[in-house]
Design an enzyme around this catalytic site. Structure first.
Site, short mmCIF file in Angstrom:
data_model
loop_
_atom_site.label_atom_id
_atom_site.label_comp_id
_atom_site.label_asym_id
_atom_site.label_seq_id
_atom_site.Cartn_x
_atom_site.Cartn_y
_atom_site.Cartn_z
N ASP A 26 50.35 53.22 20.98
CA ASP A 26 49.17 53.93 20.61
C ASP A 26 48.69 54.71 22.05
O ASP A 26 47.48 55.08 21.77
CB ASP A 26 48.20 53.16 19.86
CG ASP A 26 47.71 51.85 20.75
OD1 ASP A 26 48.22 51.58 22.00
OD2 ASP A 26 46.97 51.16 20.37
N ASP A 99 38.16 37.35 32.31
CA ASP A 99 36.99 38.00 32.69
C ASP A 99 35.85 37.71 31.81
O ASP A 99 36.01 37.82 30.50
CB ASP A 99 37.13 39.54 32.68
CG ASP A 99 36.75 40.21 33.85
OD1 ASP A 99 35.58 39.83 34.23
OD2 ASP A 99 37.30 41.11 34.49
N ASP A 204 32.03 38.04 35.60
CA ASP A 204 31.68 39.22 36.06
C ASP A 204 30.32 39.44 36.53
O ASP A 204 29.18 38.69 35.95
CB ASP A 204 31.71 40.23 34.65
CG ASP A 204 31.38 41.59 35.14
OD1 ASP A 204 31.97 42.26 35.60
OD2 ASP A 204 30.43 41.85 34.10
N GLU A 262 31.92 37.26 40.80
CA GLU A 262 31.95 38.60 41.50
C GLU A 262 30.50 38.82 42.11
O GLU A 262 29.54 38.81 41.30
CB GLU A 262 32.22 39.64 40.34
CG GLU A 262 32.24 40.92 40.93
CD GLU A 262 31.65 42.19 40.13
OE1 GLU A 262 32.08 43.30 40.53
OE2 GLU A 262 31.03 41.81 39.30
N HIS A 338 39.64 47.22 39.90
CA HIS A 338 39.84 48.17 38.89
C HIS A 338 38.12 49.05 39.05
O HIS A 338 38.08 50.04 38.52
CB HIS A 338 39.75 47.69 37.49
CG HIS A 338 38.42 46.70 37.23
ND1 HIS A 338 38.28 45.35 37.78
CD2 HIS A 338 37.15 46.84 36.62
CE1 HIS A 338 37.26 44.92 37.48
NE2 HIS A 338 36.66 45.72 36.80
N ASP A 339 37.55 48.64 40.26
CA ASP A 339 36.35 49.35 40.63
C ASP A 339 36.51 50.19 41.71
O ASP A 339 35.55 50.57 42.21
CB ASP A 339 34.93 48.30 40.82
CG ASP A 339 34.93 47.64 39.22
OD1 ASP A 339 35.05 48.03 38.16
OD2 ASP A 339 34.39 46.69 39.46
#
Ligand code: NOJ
Length: 560
Positions: A26, A99, A204, A262, A338-339
């Site tokens: 998908d 996370d 997070d 984090e 990923h940031d």
């Protein structure tokens, strides 16, 4: 002597599930995709996976906006898939951390939908509500505080005529940690996942759980959006440590689990020790961002040729944490998550020295003390995006901020800026093969693939002994080798020639061995002298024990 724990010796790997591997065709990665790639991860040698959020979510911020903590978003699969993943990973000796998003929920979470329904709803106080300020007939937010993703830290809610706090997007209302009932709800979430078998959490946005409840304006100058970027109003504040202790006491301390918070930018060693000191009864480690931008690049007007890695600053920032936390607490290390932009685009040279600079960066990551985390795709040297249209960028920050940037700067400049700084850089589909959709999917992926997949992919690197991938494997193997583990994981760290502007060099010393790591950060030959006794690993095939100069991006691990 510190008490040695499994997570200290682990090599971590972060997976961004949305773009890792798609099994149901998908265009979106899924949990079964991670199950399918467990053998790949096992062969890489990692033994700890941090998976980005896969809870049910409207995906305003790719899953960090959670609408149900107890379910898997259908986009990623089902709870059964999650359980199977945990089981199959464990069978291979790989642990899994989730996370955990404690700071906010989605505005579509049932708690928030209830909370916003009336001022006296029992869930109202799960969130942070304040009345606006009437100024010259205009209704303004309660304070001038800015948010990370767009404008004010407040969003107006017409139904009850109050503002709710949201330091990320409008669709991510902040939870009120001052409310004990809310805290219990969040502890319950964490316990539930630990009971499903996960081995811990990356927690997070942990620095923000406590806010300045006096809700007074910041004195900082207002930015272009008319708000004060005063992160101190909701970062690293005193009450937060009480919440974390309570979390530790009521949840974490009851499991053999690991936790990495984090904390982002702004925290110093004193805070690091409070968050993750050996005696802190808080978390096991904290991520900071201090080493992430040593090439400049945030200034949109910077020319490419002015952007040169500041190697001295990079070393100082890393050594600050390594030395500061020594004997006090454990550190995680990572080049990117990923940031952030892709590290090879940031500190390496993907155009002219892709292989060598990718290997060089891996050499540093995997020979530092602490627990290293590789970000998916880093092990093959995936690069920043080559997008030519703003529409190709999917991140909520870009969506919210690009229009204002475009009003101020020409399109080409904005595109160049986003290709350097945007979070999309790290979020393109994993490049497994050279096929049109990079072997990630057979249909068009949710995020546009990098064109360099034609030569930059796992399949090609599997076949090449001198690839970045195979070098990461060798480095992990070396770190895990019982002869080296004590030195590379637990040994002392000391910078060599700290002011050298081009070379990052250090020693790692234990009672058993002394290792020297030398890495050239430049595309040119650099004078550097070193005489070693034995070679462990190099990214050149003919590195000599008597070094007088380093070749472009040469990275060597010597044994003394
Ligand atoms: C930090 C996460 O890494 C980032 O991706 C997210 O947007 C914010 N926290 C908000 O959850």
């Amino acid at each position: 002597m510190i008490e040695k724990k499994w997570w200290m010796q682990a090599v971590g790997y972060q997976i961004y599930p949305r773009t890792f591997y798609d099994t149901n065709q998908d265009g979106v990665g899924d949990l079964r995709g991670i199950i399918t790639k467990l053998d790949y991860l096992n062969e890489l040698g990692i033994d700890l996976i941090w998976i980005g959020p896969f809870y049910r979510s409207p995906m305003d911020d790719n899953g960090y906006d959670v609408s149900d903590f107890y379910d898997v978003d259908p986009m990623f699969g089902s709870l059964d898939d999650a359980k199977e993943l945990i089981e199959k990973a464990h069978a291979k000796g790989i642990r899994i951390i989730l996370d955990l998003v404690l700071n906010h929920t989605s505005d579509e979470h049932p708690w928030f939908m209830e909370a916003r329904s009336s001022v006296d709803n029992p869930k109202r106080d799960y969130y942070i509500w304040q009345k606006g300020k009437e100024v010259e007939g205009k209704l303004l937010p309660p304070t001038n505080w800015g948010s990370f993703f767009e404008g004010s830290a407040w969003n107006y809610d017409a139904k009850t005529e109050e503002f709710y706090m949201k330091i990320f997007s409008n669709k991510m209302p902040d939870l009120n940690w001052a409310n004990p009932e809310l805290r219990e709800e969040m502890f319950k979430v964490a316990r539930w996942w630990l009971d499903q078998g996960v081995d811990g959490f990356r927690v997070d946005a942990i620095a923000h759980l406590a806010r300045d409840l006096s809700f007074t304006d910041s004195e900082l100058p207002l930015n272009d959006h008319g708000v004060a970027p005063d992160w101190g109003k909701f970062s690293n504040r005193e009450e937060l440590f009480d919440y974390i202790h309570e979390f530790n006491e009521k949840v974490l301390s009851h499991y053999d689990c690991m936790s990495v918070g984090e904390v982002g930018g702004g925290a110093k060693i004193e805070a690091g020790v409070r968050y993750a000191g050996y005696d802190a009864q808080a978390f096991n480690m904290v991520f900071n961002f201090d080493h992430c931008w040593s090439k400049g690049g945030m200034d949109i007007l910077n020319d490419d040729d002015k952007m040169i890695v500041d190697v001295v600053q990079l070393k100082e920032n890393m050594a600050y944490w390594i030395n500061g936390m020594k004997d006090k607490g454990w550190l995680p290390h990572y080049w990117l998550n990923h940031d952030h932009p892709r590290v090879i685009s940031q500190y390496g040279d993907p155009e002219h020295h892709h292989r060598l600079s990718g290997m060089m960066l891996g050499t540093i990551l995997l020979t530092l003390p602490g627990t290293p985390f590789i970000y998916n795709g880093e092990e093959i040297g995936m690069t920043n995006v080559d997008y030519e249209s703003i529409d190709d960028f999917k991140d909520v920050w870009v969506k919210n901020n690009a229009p204002a940037l475009l009003k101020k700067y020409p399109l080409e400049l904005v595109l160049r800026h986003l290709r350097r700084t945007s979070r999309d850089n790290a979020r393109t589909p994993m490049q497994w093969t050279d096929e049109v959709y990079a072997g990630f999917s057979t249909v068009e992926p949710i995020q546009k693939i990098n064109r360099n997949r034609s030569w930059l992919n796992v399949e090609a690197q599997e076949k090449d002994e001198q690839s970045i991938l195979n070098h990461y494997r060798r480095l992990i193997h070396l770190r895990k080798n019982p002869e080296y583990l004590e030195t590379l994981v637990f040994g002392d760290f000391a910078l060599l020639d700290p002011k050298n502007p081009d070379v990052y060099a250090y020693t790692r010393t234990s009672s058993q061995k002394k290792i020297t790591v030398i890495a050239n950060f430049r595309p040119t030959t650099i004078k550097f002298e070193h005489q070693a006794k034995a070679l462990c690993l190099s990214n050149y095939l003919d590195t000599k024990l008597n070094v007088t100069e380093l070749r472009p991006y040469e990275a060597i691990v010597f044994e003394e």
